[in-house]
Scaffold this active site. Structure first.
Site, PDB file in Angstrom:
ATOM      1  N   HIS A   1       0.820  -1.209   0.000  1.00 50.29           N
ATOM      2  CA  HIS A   1       0.000   0.000   0.000  1.00 50.29           C
ATOM      3  C   HIS A   1       0.854   1.259   0.000  1.00 50.29           C
ATOM      4  CE1 HIS A   1      -3.193  -2.866   0.941  1.00 50.29           C
ATOM      5  NE2 HIS A   1      -3.882  -2.035   0.201  1.00 50.29           N
TER       6      HIS A   1
ATOM      7  N   ARG B   1     -15.322   2.710  -0.236  1.00 55.65           N
ATOM      8  CA  ARG B   1     -15.101   1.373   0.331  1.00 55.65           C
ATOM      9  C   ARG B   1     -15.025   1.488   1.845  1.00 55.65           C
ATOM     10  NH1 ARG B   1      -9.895  -2.130  -1.157  1.00 55.65           N
ATOM     11  NH2 ARG B   1      -8.889  -0.707   0.287  1.00 55.65           N
TER      12      ARG B   1
ATOM     13  N   GLU C   1     -12.188 -10.144  -4.280  1.00 58.41           N
ATOM     14  CA  GLU C   1     -10.730 -10.158  -4.130  1.00 58.41           C
ATOM     15  C   GLU C   1     -10.245 -11.410  -3.412  1.00 58.41           C
ATOM     16  OE1 GLU C   1      -9.333  -6.778  -1.869  1.00 58.41           O
ATOM     17  OE2 GLU C   1     -11.037  -6.844  -0.493  1.00 58.41           O
TER      18      GLU C   1
ATOM     19  N   ASN D   1      -5.309  -6.974  -6.683  1.00 58.05           N
ATOM     20  CA  ASN D   1      -4.105  -7.031  -5.836  1.00 58.05           C
ATOM     21  C   ASN D   1      -4.216  -8.197  -4.857  1.00 58.05           C
ATOM     22  OD1 ASN D   1      -3.697  -4.611  -7.107  1.00 58.05           O
ATOM     23  ND2 ASN D   1      -4.294  -3.364  -5.366  1.00 58.05           N
TER      24      ASN D   1
ATOM     25  N   ARG E   1       1.685 -10.477  -1.042  1.00 57.57           N
ATOM     26  CA  ARG E   1       1.993  -9.310  -1.890  1.00 57.57           C
ATOM     27  C   ARG E   1       3.032  -8.390  -1.273  1.00 57.57           C
ATOM     28  NH1 ARG E   1      -3.737  -5.867  -1.490  1.00 57.57           N
ATOM     29  NH2 ARG E   1      -2.610  -4.009  -2.067  1.00 57.57           N
TER      30      ARG E   1
HETATM   31  C1  PEP Z   1      -7.189  -4.998  -4.246  1.00 55.22           C
HETATM   32  O1  PEP Z   1      -6.978  -5.846  -3.384  1.00 55.22           O
HETATM   33  O2  PEP Z   1      -7.024  -5.193  -5.471  1.00 55.22           O
HETATM   34  C2  PEP Z   1      -7.640  -3.649  -3.861  1.00 55.22           C
HETATM   35  C3  PEP Z   1      -8.025  -2.768  -4.761  1.00 55.22           C
HETATM   36  O3  PEP Z   1      -7.629  -3.320  -2.547  1.00 55.22           O
HETATM   37  P1  PEP Z   1      -6.306  -2.987  -1.711  1.00 55.22           P
HETATM   38  O4  PEP Z   1      -5.162  -2.804  -2.689  1.00 55.22           O
HETATM   39  O5  PEP Z   1      -6.592  -1.754  -0.948  1.00 55.22           O
HETATM   40  O6  PEP Z   1      -6.143  -4.203  -0.872  1.00 55.22           O
HETATM   41 MG    MG Z   2      -7.671  -5.587  -1.363  1.00 52.69          MG
END
Ligand code: PEP
Ligand code: MG
Length: 537
Positions: free
Chosen positions: A187, A330, A428, A451, A462
């Site tokens: 992030h 969100r 997700e 993501n 990630r």
């Molecule tokens: C994702 O997981 O693709 C997403 C948009 O949310 P974040 O990156 O905030 O986890």
């Molecule tokens: Mg996410």
């Protein structure tokens, strides 16, 4: 000249001086505080601590130096009793700012005013104010660490930066981020991209080879940190920077144009934001709406849950400034790398697969309802939709719907107006993608978070830089899940967008359009690039 390699997060070029951020220098404190009385009390206690410290230093100085040198300490004590200084801090506290942030801002403002008078007496007073403010800050934060004081734009070098730490830095003074650790999909990287700040992560520099103030260039296209560049490299970098800038400017001619292919197919291009600052970029680059407003950052820059009114005002501002365009808010997606100490989240073996997002919201119903009330109240100021993160089951949606209904009933009873708000979920997790036919019956839209979908589908954390070569968001398994989700969504008559970083992958735009994806929500900087690519299809 020395060149180090890193992984680029954004293709920009930065030229400037290095600022080495050692973690122990990084002062973490909340920017806002709801209880002004408590903050004033903390300020009073900190002031007493600093006075005692100055008295002790005065006595020591008298033993070790001459009287005139020792006099600095009583002079500093005078600042602590100065009416103008104190009332400036207190006014800020009264406006909901934390004692730390109020001291920090007041120190900067007053010392800048004095310094501007260009008089040696006032220059010394400016230094006194800064000195006292630093001491107060240390006292307020338990003496732990020093504040990061950026006085000019710099290339900030750190071991690693969490999203929380990045939030507390003055981004207007940051030309680029360079970190030793960190992952492209974290992030922090997403934040750098959204703010249009070039960044390198996983850079192979050695701390002992770097010094504060060294001239350096960050080349985001090549993924290089070039320290003490020679004349020729400097001019090459300058040219590259100009070229990139011109490219950015050239896409601006697409402002106001449609996202339409030459054979007439259209797709919505929206922006991802996490703050009002990023909203500026979304407006500048002409986003068709906000496809993802990550609200967790509002929680992370505070010391307690943000009050309903605070949230309401922020959502109202975003909705108002988007002027009727869709804004997908969100709900809180805290946990894993996005943390705030007051949540008191447990230490976990696998935080990404742990206690986070909707799981916390469904447990902490009061907190969840506060956010929902704020969004519903703001909904009359624009075109709001609510998006719920980390969904894995139908039961979660049933619970969410019970809570949203309860919130609406409460508002009805209080005669507080709200608009019709679409409710959507993030797809997700593989579970959500695989049962997207069932989930589609229960919600108004899907937003695919590639993501997390990539990390959970491929079993690749990630945040782990070692695994980056396995983190392939274009993996056929991920693309199949996207296709499946789009098909299931459309069968049920709901719209399906993508809001993960993959949405900005120009090599896949054609594929996404063929799949029938309704919208792509990307970092503001990519909105026009994507539009150009779509129009040239
Ligand atoms: C994702 O997981 O693709 C997403 C948009 O949310 P974040 O990156 O905030 O986890
Ligand atoms: Mg996410």
């Amino acid at each position: 000249m020395k060149i180090y390699s890193g992984k680029s997060v954004l293709e920009g070029i930065a030229l400037g001086k290095l600022y080495l951020l050692r973690k122990q220098e990084c002062l973490m404190y909340p920017l806002y505080a709801a209880d002004a009385q408590k903050e004033n009390m903390r300020l009073k206690e900190a002031s007493e601590t600093v006075k005692a410290e100055l008295e002790q230093l005065y006595r020591l100085a008298l033993l070790q130096t001459q009287q005139p040198q020792a006099e600095i300490f009583p002079a500093l004590k005078l600042v602590l009793d100065d009416e103008a200084y104190l009332s400036c801090i207190q006014r800020k506290i009264q406006k909901g700012i934390s004692a730390e942030a109020a001291v920090h801002e007041t120190g900067n403002e007053l010392s800048e005013q004095f310094a501007a008078l260009q008089d040696s007496y006032f220059a010394a007073r400016a230094a006194d104010i800064q000195d006292v403010s630093q001491r107060l800050l240390r006292a307020l934060t338990g003496n732990a660490v020093q504040a990061v004081e950026l006085t000019e734009p710099v290339i900030l070098v750190a071991d690693d930066l969490t999203p929380g730490e990045t939030l507390h830095l003055d981004k207007s003074k940051i030309l680029a981020f360079v970190t030793k650790k960190g992952a492209v999909n974290s992030h922090t990287s997403i934040l750098a991209r959204a703010l249009n700040i070039p960044a390198l992560v996983g850079t192979d520099f050695l701390w002992e080879e770097l010094r504060d103030g060294m001239t350096a260039a960050v080349d985001g296209t090549e993924g290089q940190l070039i320290v003490s560049p020679d004349e020729q490299t400097l001019s090459e970098m300058e040219q590259k920077r100009q070229a990139l800038w011109q490219e950015q400017e050239s896409v601006k001619e697409l402002v106001g144009k449609e996202n339409i292919t030459s054979d007439g197919r259209k797709i919505e291009v929206l922006a991802n934001i996490g703050s009002l600052k990023e909203l500026e970029n979304a407006l500048r680059f002409d986003a068709g709406g906000i496809g993802l407003f990550r609200t967790e950052f509002l929680y992370m820059e505070r010391e307690a849950y943000p009050a309903e009114q605070v949230q309401f005002e922020i959502y109202r501002e975003v909705l108002g400034r988007m002027n009727g365009k869709k804004v997908v808010i969100r709900t809180l997606d805290i946990g894993s790398d996005k943390r705030a100490s007051y949540f008191e989240l447990p230490e976990e073996e696998n935080p990404a697969m742990g206690y986070r997002a909707i799981r916390i919201c469904l447990d902490r119903e009061g907190m969840f309802k506060t956010q929902l009330r704020a969004i519903y109240r703001a909904s009359v100021y624009g075109n709001a939709a609510i998006l719920f993160p980390m969904i894995t089951s139908e039961e979660e949606i049933i619970k969410i719907r019970q809570i949203t209904e309860a919130v609406k009933q409460e508002l009805d009873m209080q005669n507080i107006p709200y608009a019709k708000v679409e409710l959507g979920i993030m797809i997700e997790t593989p579970a959500a993608a695989l049962i997207s036919d069932i989930l589609a019956q229960k919600v108004d839209f899907f937003s695919i978070g590639t993501n997390d979908l990539t990390q959970y589908t491929l079993a690749v954390d990630r945040l782990n830089p070692q695994l980056e070569k396995y983190y392939d968001a274009r993996h056929p398994a991920v693309l199949r899940m996207i296709r499946m989700t789009v098909e299931n969504g459309h069968k049920a008559g709901i719209s399906v967008g993508i809001c993960g970083e993959l949405a900005a992958d120009l090599k896949l735009t054609q594929t996404f359009m063929e799949m029938g994806v309704d919208s792509l929500s990307v970092s503001p900087l990519y909105v026009l690039k994507l539009r150009r690519s779509i129009r040239s299809m």
